[in-house]
Design a protein around this motif. Structure first.
Motif, mmCIF file in Angstrom:
data_model
loop_
_atom_site.group_PDB
_atom_site.id
_atom_site.type_symbol
_atom_site.label_atom_id
_atom_site.label_comp_id
_atom_site.label_asym_id
_atom_site.label_seq_id
_atom_site.Cartn_x
_atom_site.Cartn_y
_atom_site.Cartn_z
ATOM 1 N N GLY A 309 0.563 -1.150 -0.226
ATOM 2 C CA GLY A 309 -0.221 0.266 0.237
ATOM 3 C C GLY A 309 0.804 1.292 0.058
ATOM 4 N N ARG A 310 2.135 1.597 0.792
ATOM 5 C CA ARG A 310 2.802 2.301 0.647
ATOM 6 C C ARG A 310 3.251 2.643 -0.515
ATOM 7 N NH1 ARG A 310 8.036 1.386 4.947
ATOM 8 N NH2 ARG A 310 8.206 0.015 3.181
ATOM 9 N N ASP A 311 3.801 1.691 -1.750
ATOM 10 C CA ASP A 311 4.086 1.192 -2.452
ATOM 11 C C ASP A 311 3.742 1.945 -3.965
ATOM 12 O OD1 ASP A 311 6.234 1.052 -1.381
ATOM 13 O OD2 ASP A 311 6.446 -0.912 -2.792
ATOM 14 N N GLN A 312 1.925 1.823 -3.316
ATOM 15 C CA GLN A 312 1.088 2.465 -4.235
ATOM 16 C C GLN A 312 0.379 0.840 -5.248
ATOM 17 O OE1 GLN A 312 0.444 6.817 -5.667
ATOM 18 N NE2 GLN A 312 2.091 6.754 -4.305
ATOM 19 N N MET A 313 1.199 0.235 -4.767
ATOM 20 C CA MET A 313 1.034 -1.167 -5.525
ATOM 21 C C MET A 313 -1.060 -1.567 -5.155
ATOM 22 S SD MET A 313 3.049 -2.744 -7.608
ATOM 23 C CE MET A 313 5.093 -2.066 -7.782
ATOM 24 N N LEU A 314 -1.282 -0.884 -4.005
ATOM 25 C CA LEU A 314 -2.479 -1.845 -3.806
ATOM 26 C C LEU A 314 -2.862 -0.019 -3.001
ATOM 27 C CD1 LEU A 314 -1.868 -4.377 -1.280
ATOM 28 C CD2 LEU A 314 -3.484 -4.264 -3.850
ATOM 29 N N PRO A 315 -4.206 0.366 -2.974
ATOM 30 C CA PRO A 315 -5.181 1.785 -2.509
ATOM 31 C C PRO A 315 -3.765 2.025 -0.723
ATOM 32 C CG PRO A 315 -6.685 0.479 -3.482
ATOM 33 C CD PRO A 315 -5.154 -0.266 -3.476
ATOM 34 N N LYS A 316 -3.201 3.553 -0.981
ATOM 35 C CA LYS A 316 -1.960 3.741 -0.288
ATOM 36 C C LYS A 316 -3.200 4.286 1.030
ATOM 37 C CE LYS A 316 1.603 6.768 0.939
ATOM 38 N NZ LYS A 316 2.374 8.054 0.858
ATOM 39 N N LYS A 317 -4.696 5.146 0.411
ATOM 40 C CA LYS A 317 -4.787 5.645 2.174
ATOM 41 C C LYS A 317 -5.049 3.671 2.938
ATOM 42 C CE LYS A 317 -6.560 9.919 0.103
ATOM 43 N NZ LYS A 317 -7.320 10.972 -0.207
ATOM 44 N N VAL A 318 -5.760 2.880 2.071
ATOM 45 C CA VAL A 318 -6.332 2.469 2.742
ATOM 46 C C VAL A 318 -5.208 1.339 3.310
ATOM 47 C CG1 VAL A 318 -8.087 0.475 3.086
ATOM 48 C CG2 VAL A 318 -8.047 1.740 1.587
ATOM 49 N N PHE A 319 -4.473 0.523 2.626
ATOM 50 C CA PHE A 319 -3.722 -0.296 2.581
ATOM 51 C C PHE A 319 -2.324 0.423 3.118
ATOM 52 C CE2 PHE A 319 -6.248 -2.706 -0.133
ATOM 53 C CZ PHE A 319 -6.401 -4.144 0.238
ATOM 54 N N GLY A 320 -1.993 1.715 3.206
ATOM 55 C CA GLY A 320 -0.601 2.075 3.764
ATOM 56 C C GLY A 320 -0.685 3.003 4.870
ATOM 57 N N TYR A 321 -2.191 2.897 5.417
ATOM 58 C CA TYR A 321 -2.743 3.532 7.210
ATOM 59 C C TYR A 321 -1.993 2.769 8.759
ATOM 60 C CZ TYR A 321 -5.001 5.267 10.844
ATOM 61 O OH TYR A 321 -5.858 6.474 12.124
ATOM 62 N N ILE A 322 -1.488 3.638 9.435
ATOM 63 C CA ILE A 322 -0.799 3.428 10.035
ATOM 64 C C ILE A 322 -1.375 4.326 11.271
ATOM 65 C CG2 ILE A 322 1.580 3.136 12.045
ATOM 66 C CD1 ILE A 322 1.875 1.356 9.734
ATOM 67 N N PRO A 329 -0.541 -1.014 11.306
ATOM 68 C CA PRO A 329 -1.761 -1.651 9.873
ATOM 69 C C PRO A 329 -2.854 -2.031 10.380
ATOM 70 C CG PRO A 329 0.120 -2.983 9.932
ATOM 71 C CD PRO A 329 0.467 -2.096 11.608
ATOM 72 N N VAL A 330 -3.727 -1.004 11.516
ATOM 73 C CA VAL A 330 -5.178 -1.754 11.554
ATOM 74 C C VAL A 330 -6.094 -1.700 10.528
ATOM 75 C CG1 VAL A 330 -4.706 -0.859 14.377
ATOM 76 C CG2 VAL A 330 -6.113 0.617 12.251
ATOM 77 N N ILE A 331 -5.951 -1.148 9.556
ATOM 78 C CA ILE A 331 -7.188 -1.604 8.641
ATOM 79 C C ILE A 331 -6.574 -2.965 7.785
ATOM 80 C CG2 ILE A 331 -7.654 -0.706 6.680
ATOM 81 C CD1 ILE A 331 -7.578 2.378 7.026
ATOM 82 N N ASN A 332 -5.446 -3.051 7.790
ATOM 83 C CA ASN A 332 -4.513 -4.577 7.419
ATOM 84 C C ASN A 332 -4.970 -5.930 8.367
ATOM 85 O OD1 ASN A 332 -3.839 -3.576 4.890
ATOM 86 N ND2 ASN A 332 -1.769 -3.291 5.875
ATOM 87 N N VAL A 333 -5.072 -5.538 8.994
ATOM 88 C CA VAL A 333 -5.312 -6.764 10.607
ATOM 89 C C VAL A 333 -6.856 -6.826 10.670
ATOM 90 C CG1 VAL A 333 -5.271 -7.163 12.626
ATOM 91 C CG2 VAL A 333 -3.620 -5.732 11.996
ATOM 92 N N PHE A 334 -7.478 -5.607 10.282
ATOM 93 C CA PHE A 334 -9.183 -6.248 9.722
ATOM 94 C C PHE A 334 -9.415 -6.651 9.027
ATOM 95 C CE2 PHE A 334 -9.410 -2.811 14.034
ATOM 96 C CZ PHE A 334 -10.260 -3.777 14.576
ATOM 97 N N LEU A 335 -8.386 -6.648 7.974
ATOM 98 C CA LEU A 335 -9.197 -6.836 6.784
ATOM 99 C C LEU A 335 -8.605 -8.169 6.268
ATOM 100 C CD1 LEU A 335 -9.673 -6.736 3.492
ATOM 101 C CD2 LEU A 335 -7.021 -5.992 3.393
ATOM 102 N N VAL A 336 -7.573 -8.673 7.172
ATOM 103 C CA VAL A 336 -7.018 -10.495 7.389
ATOM 104 C C VAL A 336 -8.052 -10.951 7.850
ATOM 105 C CG1 VAL A 336 -4.827 -12.013 8.065
ATOM 106 C CG2 VAL A 336 -4.702 -9.791 6.776
ATOM 107 N N GLY A 337 -8.406 -10.763 9.527
ATOM 108 C CA GLY A 337 -9.217 -11.282 10.102
ATOM 109 C C GLY A 337 -10.575 -11.739 9.429
ATOM 110 N N GLY A 338 -10.778 -10.601 8.515
ATOM 111 C CA GLY A 338 -12.070 -10.871 7.408
ATOM 112 C C GLY A 338 -11.757 -12.244 6.435
ATOM 113 N N ILE A 339 -10.777 -11.880 5.999
ATOM 114 C CA ILE A 339 -10.468 -13.567 5.064
ATOM 115 C C ILE A 339 -10.199 -14.790 6.490
ATOM 116 C CG2 ILE A 339 -8.466 -13.833 3.735
ATOM 117 C CD1 ILE A 339 -8.120 -10.791 2.907
#
Length: 449
Positions: A309-322, A329-339
């Motif tokens: 996300g930080r590299d903007q390979m994925l949407p930065k505002k979502v995946f690059g958030y700390i 990276p709480v959004i990513n943690v919740f996303l992985v939990g959903g998966i």
């Protein structure tokens, strides 16, 4: 990174090693013992020894690449910075299979263990409960995750030590080979080297985890020195535990004839060695094992998503958030939990096969990156030492991985290639049919963090 907030550099060497060992799940060897013992005609420790040797070459390659790029993206970052940005994206995309599905496997194993003990409870309850626990712990600082993981790993070690004491007691009483020290688990009449190699290819996947610690590079002070040591220690300690424990299990059970179900022999192993009381203690250990794996793997994949996300390979505002307070990276943690929750609809074999494809992609490219970065770019091949370090060792590591590729399950290959095709299509969109270069993160900015 969003709004100048970085991951916090606060992890020490042994916290990282414990996270790696937790990822590897030492007690998983009980689940694979029956299958590999049948495959190797009673030579599981020898297969583990060969697997350890094979994985150490790749572990050395990871250590070399961390020194070049002490960043959180692991094989994705190394390939992107060393060879090509487009290839780096595809490696990161493929590695997501490994990192995304291992938390799911941990949830599936928890469901299997607890459903066997409490058959009347709906199976989805165990998966949902497991995901809630791992996600809540991971949203807080990495130190909270690391400390809790250390407790879980130490509890597994307590279960394993207790098991070994009971094994030795049984052997002295005439069980199995009747010998505490014997060469038979490593070599005996009927030894077939090809079947032992086949067993080693299965067991190599027990070592998944030593590479995951590279995703913690940006949360480690002096990562250039600490992470390579942590990689080797994780692989070596895990390998020694696997070899020693499998030696005593093999001594106690020279063949699989005593097991009703060799493919799920771990409950029977615990029952025969220590009785019902120890079996209950053992089941508690298996739960801490899956919980430790779930914690460590969820932490790792959330960092990989963060870097992409930080590299903007994925949407930065979502995946690059700390998160500004917890520095995770709480959004990513919740996303992985959903998966992870989709484990309700998956079976263990399918999820495991996807992990293998992603791991082998990463292992292969990291070995190639060492040659590319040090020998090709930096021209470090002018002494015997440099030739050994930057050509011969990674070539041996790559050769060992090729053996694993040749033994990869066909379903894993088909599913993995399908996933890679989806990633390639997304890359075409991202680069406008390769007319523009893929976004890349400034390495110096990561170091400043």
């Amino acid at each position: 990174m969003e709004n100048g907030i970085h991951l916090k550099r606060s992890l020490g060497l042994w916290s990282i090693v414990m996270l790696g060992i937790g990822y590897m799940s030492p007690m998983a060897l009980f689940d694979t013992f029956g299958i590999v013992s049948e495959e190797t005609a009673g030579h599981v420790p020898t297969s583990y020894l060969l697997a350890l040797i094979a994985m150490l070459f790749t572990a050395i390659s990871y250590g070399k690449m961390v020194k070049a790029y002490p960043m959180a993206g692991s094989a994705y970052t190394y390939t992107q910075k060393t060879i090509n940005g487009n290839l780096g994206f595809l490696v990161g995309w493929s590695a997501l299979l490994d990192y995304l599905f291992l938390p799911m496997v941990a949830a599936l194993l928890t469901k299997i263990y607890f459903s066997a003990v409490f058959p009347g409870v709906p199976t989805w309850v165990w998966i949902v409960g497991f995901v809630i626990i791992t996600t809540l712990i991971n949203i807080f600082s990495i130190n909270v995750t690391a400390n809790f993981n250390t407790f879980l790993v130490l509890f597994q070690m307590l279960v394993i030590v207790t098991f070994l004491i009971l094994c030795i007691k049984g052997l002295l009483s005439g069980e199995g080979t009747g010998k505490v020290l014997s060469p038979e688990p490593f070599f005996k009449t009927g030894f077939d080297f090809s079947s032992v190699i086949s067993g080693a290819t299965v067991l190599c996947f027990s070592f998944l985890g030593f590479d995951a610690v590279t995703t913690l590079s940006e949360e480690t002070p002096n990562a250039i020195k600490t992470i390579p040591r942590a990689i080797l220690l994780t692989a070596f300690i895990g390998g020694i535990v696997f070899i020693v424990v499998s030696y005593f299990i093999q001594s106690y059970f020279p063949d699989v004839t005593r097991f009703k179900n060799p493919e799920g022999a771990s409950p029977e192993i615990a029952l025969y060695v220590g009785g019902k009381l120890f079996q209950s203690f053992f089941i508690a250990g298996t739960f801490t094992s899956t919980l430790a794996t779930g914690l460590a793997s969820q932490a790792s994949v959330s960092r990989l998503l963060y870097v992409m996300g930080r590299d903007q390979m994925l949407p930065k505002k979502v995946f690059g958030y700390i998160h500004p307070k917890w520095r995770t990276p709480v959004i990513n943690v919740f996303l992985v939990g959903g998966i992870q929750l989709t484990a309700i609809f998956f079976d263990l074999e399918t999820a495991s096969s996807l992990i293998n494809f992603g791991a082998l992609i990463s292992f292969t490219l990291v070995n190639i990156c060492v040659i590319w970065h040090y020998a090709y770019y930096k021209k470090q091949y002018k002494s015997v030492k440099e030739v050994i370090n930057f050509i011969i060792l990674p070539v041996i590591g790559a050769a060992c991985i090729i053996v694993l590729w040749l033994n990869l399950n066909m379903d894993a290959l088909v599913l993995g290639i399908s996933w890679a095709i989806v990633g390639f299509i997304y890359l075409l969109y991202l680069t406008k049919m390769f007319r523009t270069a893929p976004p890349q993160f400034n390495f110096n900015e990561a170091e400043a963090g």
